[in-house]
Design a protein around this motif. Structure first.
Motif, short mmCIF file in Angstrom:
data_model
loop_
_atom_site.label_atom_id
_atom_site.label_comp_id
_atom_site.label_asym_id
_atom_site.label_seq_id
_atom_site.Cartn_x
_atom_site.Cartn_y
_atom_site.Cartn_z
N ALA A 1 0.39 -1.26 -0.08
CA ALA A 1 0.25 0.15 0.16
C ALA A 1 0.83 1.65 0.25
O ALA A 1 0.34 1.88 -0.23
CB ALA A 1 -1.02 -0.35 1.29
N ASN B 1 -7.51 6.82 -6.65
CA ASN B 1 -7.24 6.04 -5.71
C ASN B 1 -7.00 4.55 -5.61
O ASN B 1 -6.93 4.12 -6.21
CB ASN B 1 -9.48 5.16 -6.06
CG ASN B 1 -10.37 6.42 -6.02
OD1 ASN B 1 -10.83 7.51 -5.06
ND2 ASN B 1 -11.37 7.03 -6.66
N GLY B 2 -6.43 4.28 -4.02
CA GLY B 2 -5.77 3.17 -4.28
C GLY B 2 -4.69 3.44 -4.01
O GLY B 2 -3.19 2.92 -4.35
N ASN C 1 0.68 3.59 -6.75
CA ASN C 1 0.61 2.25 -6.39
C ASN C 1 1.37 2.53 -5.31
O ASN C 1 2.42 1.85 -5.00
CB ASN C 1 1.50 1.58 -7.87
CG ASN C 1 0.54 1.89 -9.12
OD1 ASN C 1 -0.51 1.77 -8.60
ND2 ASN C 1 1.62 1.67 -9.93
N ASP D 1 -10.67 -0.23 -7.51
CA ASP D 1 -10.18 0.77 -7.03
C ASP D 1 -11.39 1.49 -5.75
O ASP D 1 -10.69 2.78 -5.69
CB ASP D 1 -9.26 1.98 -7.62
CG ASP D 1 -9.99 2.01 -9.09
OD1 ASP D 1 -11.15 1.68 -9.16
OD2 ASP D 1 -10.46 3.20 -8.79
N GLU E 1 -14.21 2.59 -2.32
CA GLU E 1 -13.91 2.61 -1.50
C GLU E 1 -15.21 2.11 -0.97
O GLU E 1 -16.47 2.82 -0.87
CB GLU E 1 -13.64 4.14 -0.66
CG GLU E 1 -12.89 4.36 -1.15
CD GLU E 1 -12.02 6.49 -0.58
OE1 GLU E 1 -12.90 6.32 0.00
OE2 GLU E 1 -11.43 6.83 -0.75
#
Length: 380
Positions: free
Chosen positions: A24, A44-45, A205, A239, A241
């Motif tokens: 993460a 996102n992510g 990433n 990706d 939430e």
């Protein structure tokens, strides 16, 4: 200049299944100066929320270290630290306590918190009946009235109205410039990032790709994001939430090229996994290609069954020609259940070719405003 915060070789790994690991965050090195506003941008992510959760001590890193000089307050998710069954007044005391404010201090600042949030009429109402905008106003107001040396803010302003966003940005600017406290601000709102931040970091990433002057970082990020997940159906987006209670499984425009000033129709399909659900709300936040917020399309309803299909008709699509995208939110029983960034891309065109040509040059479309002009009466 004094470091308010220093991050060294920070990594966070999660076990997905068996021996497979997911990075993460991967070897992040970063400093935050006293009185500085540092922006974090990324899809996102990308790792923004994970980084802020580590700084807030909600989760711990797998490797590396964080050195903090002073106290930290955080506003990471809509509704964090709020109990849906308690009233607005009760939640001010609850949330203030969670964020480290003493009860006498909360009492001393109570009127100021309420006035800033603009929810005085609703203080005795359970917050589960608040709109997402009211929720954010109250949560931000509590966090902004703390005496913390460092304030962490994660994308929560995306669901506030424009006037309150301006108010929040003004407050954050005051916190950093006049009170000489530091802020880390994660957002998809590039206008807010540009106007508020001294430096900006781009995450991708789990890695810090670039760090530097805001506009240069924004231009780099927008080039990266131009086609992000454009051809992945919303039901297959990984990706998002999501808390598992519900999911947006379809969002579409029958024709993704919309003619300005003519009727357009959005279609949305929702899957609900948890029963019972008394209330649901869909919020579709529309942005132009420069990530400037345009408008919100919102609908509340009582779900019937495990799937719900809805249409949203826009009788006069008054958008200027250009490219747009939609961030989609689903709220169930007052709490956000699903969020998908850049859930739908669409293009608005005009029948007038010259207008389209100008739009391509401008690349920052807005909306047309209905207007009526007439000469003033001549003075007597």
């Amino acid at each position: 200049m004094t470091h308010a915060l220093e991050i060294k070789n920070l990594s966070k790994r999660y076990r997905i299944s068996g021996k497979e690991m997911f990075n993460a965050l991967d070897n992040i090195n970063l400093t935050l100066q006293a009185g500085e506003v540092l922006g974090l941008i990324g899809h996102n992510g990308a790792g923004k929320s994970t980084l802020l959760k580590i700084l807030s001590r909600i989760t711990y890193p797998s490797a590396g270290e964080v050195n903090i000089n002073g106290s930290i307050a955080s506003l990471l998710e809509v509704g964090t630290g709020f109990h849906p069954e308690l009233t607005g007044k009760e939640n001010i005391f609850l949330n203030g306590s969670i964020l480290g404010m003493s009860r006498p201090t909360i009492k001393q600042r109570f009127d100021e918190i309420v006035e800033f949030a603009g929810v005085s009429q609703f203080l005795d109402m359970p917050v589960k009946r608040y709109s997402s905008g009211m929720f954010v106003r109250l949560a931000f107001s509590v966090a902004a009235h703390l005496d913390a040396d460092i304030l962490l803010i994660d994308e929560v302003l995306a669901v506030g109205d424009q006037e309150f966003q301006k108010k929040c940005l003004s407050r954050m600017n005051d916190i950093s410039s006049r009170q000489e406290r530091s802020i880390i601000f994660s957002s998809h709102n590039m206008s807010a990032i540009s106007s508020l931040c001294h430096r900006v970091g781009v995450l991708k990433n789990g890695r810090l790709m670039k760090l530097g002057e805001p506009q240069k970082m924004i231009d780099f990020y927008l080039e990266e994001m131009d086609n992000y997940q454009r051809h992945v159906p919303i039901a297959q987006r990984t990706d998002r939430e999501n808390d598992g209670r519900g999911k947006i499984i379809r969002l579409s425009l029958p024709n993704q090229k919309v003619i300005s000033q003519q009727t357009a129709q959005l279609e949305i399909e929702i899957q609900i996994n948890e029963a019972p659900v008394q209330s649901a709300r869909v919020e579709l936040h529309v942005f132009n290609s420069r990530t400037n917020f345009i408008t919100t399309l919102e609908h509340s309803f009582a779900p019937q069954g495990n799937t719900q299909k809805l249409t949203c008709t826009l009788p006069h699509m008054n958008f200027m020609p250009g490219d747009f995208f939609i961030n989609a939110h689903l709220f169930l029983n007052g709490q956000r259940s699903d969020f998908v960034g850049r859930a739908l891309y669409f293009t608005v065109v005009e029948e007038n070719f010259k207008a389209n040509k100008m739009a391509n040059l401008r690349n920052n479309p807005g909306v047309y405003v209905a207007q009526e002009w007439r000469p003033l009466d001549s003075p007597s």
